[in-house]
Design an enzyme around this catalytic site. Structure first.
Site, PDB file in Angstrom:
ATOM      1  N   LYS A   1       0.302   3.531   6.181  1.00 11.57           N
ATOM      2  CA  LYS A   1       0.536   2.126   5.821  1.00 11.57           C
ATOM      3  C   LYS A   1       1.985   1.785   6.181  1.00 11.57           C
ATOM      4  O   LYS A   1       2.897   1.951   5.380  1.00 11.57           O
ATOM      5  CB  LYS A   1       0.278   1.920   4.322  1.00 11.57           C
ATOM      6  CG  LYS A   1       0.647   0.530   3.818  1.00 11.57           C
ATOM      7  CD  LYS A   1       0.047   0.242   2.450  1.00 11.57           C
ATOM      8  CE  LYS A   1       0.592  -1.056   1.894  1.00 11.57           C
ATOM      9  NZ  LYS A   1      -0.207  -1.567   0.771  1.00 11.57           N
TER      10      LYS A   1
ATOM     11  N   GLU B   1       2.974   5.537   3.005  1.00 14.45           N
ATOM     12  CA  GLU B   1       3.595   4.230   3.261  1.00 14.45           C
ATOM     13  C   GLU B   1       5.114   4.335   3.419  1.00 14.45           C
ATOM     14  O   GLU B   1       5.851   4.316   2.440  1.00 14.45           O
ATOM     15  CB  GLU B   1       3.276   3.262   2.105  1.00 14.45           C
ATOM     16  CG  GLU B   1       3.897   1.882   2.302  1.00 14.45           C
ATOM     17  CD  GLU B   1       3.546   0.877   1.200  1.00 14.45           C
ATOM     18  OE1 GLU B   1       2.802   1.232   0.269  1.00 14.45           O
ATOM     19  OE2 GLU B   1       4.040  -0.250   1.280  1.00 14.45           O
TER      20      GLU B   1
HETATM   21  P1  13P Z   1       3.054  -6.427   0.687  1.00 16.95           P
HETATM   22  O1  13P Z   1       1.872  -6.668   1.571  1.00 16.95           O
HETATM   23  O2  13P Z   1       3.334  -7.549  -0.264  1.00 16.95           O
HETATM   24  O3  13P Z   1       4.254  -5.962   1.450  1.00 16.95           O
HETATM   25  O4  13P Z   1       2.679  -5.228  -0.263  1.00 16.95           O
HETATM   26  C1  13P Z   1       2.030  -4.108   0.231  1.00 16.95           C
HETATM   27  C2  13P Z   1       2.286  -2.972  -0.654  1.00 16.95           C
HETATM   28  O5  13P Z   1       1.361  -2.370  -1.163  1.00 16.95           O
HETATM   29  C3  13P Z   1       3.662  -2.571  -0.919  1.00 16.95           C
HETATM   30  O6  13P Z   1       3.681  -1.273  -1.421  1.00 16.95           O
END
Ligand code: 13P
Length: 340
Positions: free
Chosen positions: A219, A177
């Protein structure tokens, strides 16, 4: 786990019509969200909230997996079933946030680097023993005056790749991510530029660390204007710029892309995902959601820490999961917002 097994788990995480529920807020982050609604940040309230989310009837129709926090994976439903076991019974794959948070990057004011590599091999072994089959590590890239620096992008990309390699060694699918933050007044063009640079650095490091593309899920944030930017992009523009950027910078072998919501409104996060999936001809990966706020927010605002509100809150969570499930197939329509 072998490469085909990693691939099978990764594919199940992005299965048709499903996405991932991120419910891995650290205690301070969960506390900040509770505080806005006057909910006390206690261990029991955090447990009750996570129980509400996981026991939502029919959640597994639209949610393939859920990401837990260290405290949560050790907790149980009110009848004493450990959360990971409960999820297993419902057909929701347990995942774990394994980074230990974004900390100030020394020498680079305003920038962060995510920590958590020390002892990660041992922590992964413990989480696998508790039932986790995938993990998450979030890196944050901030857009601002003169930032992000190359050093920040590189440090975060390197850490993401080291984490992903350790996950795959342990037989666990890494969610990688790299979040380019929506905060600020930057244009969509600037977000596109920074996202491109970040994805290039991340995939160069992942390759260098021999991470198997088929056994990971990306992600990312979407390519979108900053929240304070006077020129907000239309839904179609966000979808097109995001897809065009990802086609250029994400290898086709990656098992799937599951977006974060990152501070977009609930409806926008769904509409953007839908717009991408209605135009997705020729794209090599499934595009779905791994939202926290954009799935949880309406439910939390209804729950308010009160037992009598649980069923109503669960209906709202199910509603958003259903709409996002539809968006992951390009089948979301505005009118569905009102049809509960
Ligand atoms: P949000 O969808 O609130 O951005 O959170 C996703 C997430 O897992 C952040 O690490």
């Amino acid at each position: 786990m072998t490469a085909p097994e990693l691939h099978a788990t990764a594919k199940a995480m992005v299965a048709k019509g499903k996405g991932i529920l991120a419910m891995d807020e650290s205690n301070p982050t969960c506390g900040r969200r509770f505080k806005k609604l006057g909910i006390e940040n206690t261990v029991e309230n955090r447990r009750a909230w996570r129980e509400l989310l996981l026991t939502t009837p029919r959640l597994a129709e639209h949610v393939s997996g859920a990401i837990l926090y260290d405290e949560t994976i050790r907790q149980s439903t009110a009848d004493g079933t450990p959360f990971p076991q409960y999820m297993g019974k419902c057909g929701i794959i347990p995942g774990m946030k394994v980074d230990t948070g974004a900390k100030d990057l020394a020498g680079f004011p305003g920038e962060k680097v995510t920590e958590g590599l020390d002892g990660l091999r041992e922590r992964l072994a413990e989480y696998i023993g508790m039932g986790a089959r995938f993990a998450k590590w979030r890196a944050v890239i901030t857009i601002g005056n003169g930032i992000p620096s190359k050093a920040c992008i590189h440090a975060n990309a390197h850490a993401l790749a080291r984490y992903a390699a350790l996950c795959q060694e342990a037989g666990i699918v890494p969610i990688v991510e790299p979040e380019v933050l929506i905060d600020g007044d930057h244009t969509i063009d600037r977000c596109h530029e920074v996202t491109s640079e970040t994805l290039n650095a991340v995939f160069a490091e992942l390759k260098e660390q021999r991470v198997l593309m088929e056994g990971m899920v990306l992600k990312p944030s979407m390519v979108i204007a900053g929240l304070e930017c006077p020129q907000q992009a239309r839904v179609e523009e966000v979808a097109e710029r995001t897809m065009e950027c990802f086609v250029k910078h994400v290898p086709p072998q990656v098992a799937g892309i599951a977006f974060l919501s990152g501070g977009q409104s609930n409806e926008r996060a769904t509409a953007h995902l839908n717009a991408m999936n209605t135009r997705r001809q020729g794209l090599p990966w499934p595009l779905t959601f791994s939202y926290a706020r954009a799935l949880q927010q309406p439910a939390m605002e209804t729950w308010l820490g009160k037992r009598e509100n649980v069923a109503a809150a669960q209906k709202l969570l199910y509603h958003r999961a259903r709409l996002n499930g539809a968006a992951s197939m390009g089948q979301y329509r505005d009118a569905m917002e009102r049809a509960m």
